[in-house]
Design a protein around this motif. Structure first.
Motif, PDB file in Angstrom:
ATOM      1  N   THR A  96       0.848  -1.188   0.000  1.00  0.00           N
ATOM      2  CA  THR A  96       0.000   0.000   0.000  1.00  0.00           C
ATOM      3  C   THR A  96       0.883   1.237   0.000  1.00  0.00           C
ATOM      4  O   THR A  96       2.103   1.162   0.203  1.00  0.00           O
ATOM      5  N   ALA A  97       0.279   2.378  -0.223  1.00  0.00           N
ATOM      6  CA  ALA A  97       0.998   3.657  -0.139  1.00  0.00           C
ATOM      7  C   ALA A  97       0.027   4.711   0.390  1.00  0.00           C
ATOM      8  O   ALA A  97      -1.163   4.683   0.076  1.00  0.00           O
ATOM      9  N   LEU A  98       0.559   5.619   1.215  1.00  0.00           N
ATOM     10  CA  LEU A  98      -0.266   6.602   1.921  1.00  0.00           C
ATOM     11  C   LEU A  98       0.045   8.011   1.437  1.00  0.00           C
ATOM     12  O   LEU A  98       1.209   8.357   1.169  1.00  0.00           O
ATOM     13  N   TYR A  99      -0.996   8.825   1.363  1.00  0.00           N
ATOM     14  CA  TYR A  99      -0.814  10.229   0.960  1.00  0.00           C
ATOM     15  C   TYR A  99      -0.615  11.058   2.230  1.00  0.00           C
ATOM     16  O   TYR A  99      -1.536  11.664   2.766  1.00  0.00           O
ATOM     17  N   ILE A 100       0.629  11.023   2.727  1.00  0.00           N
ATOM     18  CA  ILE A 100       0.978  11.724   3.971  1.00  0.00           C
ATOM     19  C   ILE A 100       2.348  12.381   3.807  1.00  0.00           C
ATOM     20  O   ILE A 100       3.182  11.916   3.019  1.00  0.00           O
ATOM     21  N   PRO A 101       2.619  13.447   4.573  1.00  0.00           N
ATOM     22  CA  PRO A 101       3.907  14.156   4.462  1.00  0.00           C
ATOM     23  C   PRO A 101       4.999  13.524   5.316  1.00  0.00           C
ATOM     24  O   PRO A 101       5.523  14.138   6.261  1.00  0.00           O
ATOM     25  N   LEU A 102       5.368  12.286   4.984  1.00  0.00           N
ATOM     26  CA  LEU A 102       6.467  11.615   5.680  1.00  0.00           C
ATOM     27  C   LEU A 102       7.571  11.291   4.680  1.00  0.00           C
ATOM     28  O   LEU A 102       7.311  11.050   3.497  1.00  0.00           O
ATOM     29  N   ASP A 103       8.806  11.245   5.160  1.00  0.00           N
ATOM     30  CA  ASP A 103       9.930  10.875   4.312  1.00  0.00           C
ATOM     31  C   ASP A 103       9.891   9.380   4.028  1.00  0.00           C
ATOM     32  O   ASP A 103       9.317   8.594   4.789  1.00  0.00           O
ATOM     33  N   GLY A 104      10.514   9.002   2.935  1.00  0.00           N
ATOM     34  CA  GLY A 104      10.600   7.582   2.601  1.00  0.00           C
ATOM     35  C   GLY A 104      10.437   7.355   1.114  1.00  0.00           C
ATOM     36  O   GLY A 104      10.301   8.302   0.324  1.00  0.00           O
ATOM     37  N   GLU A 105      10.456   6.095   0.738  1.00  0.00           N
ATOM     38  CA  GLU A 105      10.309   5.734  -0.671  1.00  0.00           C
ATOM     39  C   GLU A 105       8.865   5.953  -1.104  1.00  0.00           C
ATOM     40  O   GLU A 105       7.929   5.651  -0.363  1.00  0.00           O
ATOM     41  N   LYS A 106       8.716   6.471  -2.311  1.00  0.00           N
ATOM     42  CA  LYS A 106       7.391   6.901  -2.772  1.00  0.00           C
ATOM     43  C   LYS A 106       7.069   6.302  -4.133  1.00  0.00           C
ATOM     44  O   LYS A 106       7.949   5.870  -4.886  1.00  0.00           O
ATOM     45  N   VAL A 107       5.765   6.299  -4.437  1.00  0.00           N
ATOM     46  CA  VAL A 107       5.279   5.979  -5.773  1.00  0.00           C
ATOM     47  C   VAL A 107       4.364   7.115  -6.193  1.00  0.00           C
ATOM     48  O   VAL A 107       3.808   7.834  -5.352  1.00  0.00           O
TER      49      VAL A 107
END
Length: 497
Positions: A445-456
């Motif tokens: 899954t992937a979340l729409y939040i302002p956290l650092d980390g790997e993204k899609v």
């Protein structure tokens, strides 16, 4: 005087006083008897079919009499192009940097839920022992004893002869019967139980199976009733047996399918495909029955309560947490019947109200007052560590996506099951946008939040990866195998219920 003689090969010959003349008379009488029997059959059929209840049925009966065409059943798509991993190595534990506002979970106040509104009529729908005996058929439907009366024309309807003509004969018998009360009863109970299309399909199948012992007759009754309820489906012949094909706008996986023009129809009931995968059917639709089978489960059926409970245990930074949860076993059984629908169906189905409250109340105790990053990672850890990892083929003998409700029930699960559960909890507890992230052999899954980390990136927005199967991984951490791989697709998850 009766004389019995044998010829050289031992075949008996019967002669009477008038010899061969007597034999000819006997044979003639037999032929006349057979002709008379067939005439009686045709007469009874004609009398049964003399009056249709629906003006559409005369034209449709003529369609059924036209020559059937050959259609080829196609192999269905696989949910995954590659087999999912047998095991998944856990990540090394990492500290979680406290980021974001402090969390205070709000468990929505008890609103008058649809299942509560329906509770009284649902109880009234249960048959008493005397009522069960007075009904033509009665059976258990996910904990509820239900019964139905059948018109004589439906009771007598028969797939005979076992060819195209037999289909027409069955339809004519059912269409000229007093079937409307049965349809009204089906619609009334479907509304009372808040059944979606799949629930209605199951109810009609149960009625059909309890009406006839013969599987072909049962399938034909399902076809007739579902057509009358407005669903778009076709009946076909494979050798001498009935095949039902249901139109669906979305792919149904692991189900043979057949194309009629631009529309695709799926075989959902038990089916042993012949060597050539051929069915013979007609092109015309039943007039006005254009509704495709929609497997979406946006609201849950209201089933008789049969609650059981369990405790889910996991460790988060070496501290043990126990999460009690209850579930309605009748709902678990209903969900277990589901075919392999599209991913959106599973990602967007809710948890039962009581189940969700059990989880939310306990989780709230552990995360209220923590920073958002800590709270969300606690929920991620709960989903990662409360279940054993197991491939579907080993657990169920086939590929099976589980609803969030099922994942909580079973001791074992795999990647998409945990992704479905985590996405539901994260959007409901935190009101956060979430998507499913599908690879050729994995789901995260992937979340729409302002956290650092790997993204899609999906559309114009960037989502931070959260993998509920990668044990010890925190939000923003992808399995090494998938860091350089572009996901195949993204599953849209609707906002909070």
């Amino acid at each position: 005087m009766l004389i019995v003689r044998q010829n050289r090969v031992g075949v008996q010959k019967l002669f009477r006083r008038f010899g061969h003349f007597s034999l000819i008379v006997t044979l003639s009488f037999s032929v006349l008897s057979a002709q008379q029997s067939f005439k009686d059959f045709k007469k009874s059929q004609t009398e049964t079919f003399k009056a249709y209840k629906d003006e559409r049925d005369s034209a449709f009966s003529n369609y059924l009499k036209q020559e059937y065409k050959e259609y080829i059943l196609e192999e269905s798509k696989a949910l995954y192009e590659k087999q999912k991993p047998i095991t998944i190595e856990p990540a090394k534990p990492k500290e979680i940097k406290p980021v974001g506002p402090k969390i205070s979970i709000k468990i929505r106040a008890d609103e008058k839920k649809e299942e509560e509104v329906i509770a009284v009529p649902l109880k009234q729908a249960v048959l008493t022992p005397s009522e069960k005996k007075s009904k033509d058929i009665s059976f258990d439907f996910y904990g509820l004893n239900v019964g139905f009366d059948l018109a004589d024309g439906i009771k007598k309807a028969n797939f005979y002869p076992t060819n195209q003509t037999g289909i027409t004969n069955f339809f004519d018998s059912a269409a000229s019967s007093d079937y409307e009360p049965l349809l009204l009863d089906i619609q009334k109970l479907s509304k009372t139980m808040n059944l979606n299309d799949w629930g209605i399909y199951l109810l009609v199948s149960k009625i059909s199976d309890n009406t006839y012992e013969n599987r072909d007759n049962a399938k034909l009754l399902s076809w007739f009733l579902l057509s009358k309820l407005g669903y778009d489906l076709k009946v076909g012949l494979d050798k001498k047996h009935i095949v039902l094909m249901h139109h669906s706008l979305k792919t149904i996986y692991a189900a043979p399918s057949c194309s009629f023009g631009e529309k695709k129809y799926y075989v959902l009931s038990d089916y042993a495909k012949n060597d050539n995968g051929r069915v013979f059917s007609y092109k015309q639709d039943y007039p006005g029955s254009t509704k495709p089978l929609n497997l979406s489960l946006d609201t849950l059926p209201v089933l008789k309560e049969n609650f059981e409970s369990k405790v889910l245990t996991f460790f988060h930074f070496e501290k043990r947490y126990d999460i009690p949860v209850s579930y309605n076993k009748n709902l678990i059984d209903f969900m277990a019947s589901y075919p392999q629908a599209d991913y959106e169906t599973f990602f967007n189905a809710p948890l039962e109200t009581k189940t969700y409250k059990d989880l939310a109340v306990t989780i709230k105790k552990y995360i209220d007052g923590k920073k958002a990053s800590e709270a969300m990672n606690f929920v991620l850890s709960f989903v990662q560590k409360s279940f054993k990892y197991e491939q579907d083929n080993k657990q169920f003998g086939k590929e099976k996506v589980m609803f969030a409700q099922e994942t909580l029930y079973f001791e074992k699960s795999d990647c998409e099951d945990r992704a479905v559960l985590f996405s539901y909890l994260i959007k409901e507890l935190f009101d956060v946008s979430v998507i499913g992230v599908k690879y050729e052999d994995h789901m995260a899954t992937a979340l729409y939040i302002p956290l650092d980390g790997e993204k899609v990136k999906s559309g114009s927005r960037e989502f931070v990866i959260a993998d509920p199967t990668y044990i010890n991984a925190i939000i923003g951490e992808t399995m090494p195998k998938y860091r350089s791989i572009q996901p195949q697709s993204y599953i849209i998850v609707k906002g909070r219920m």
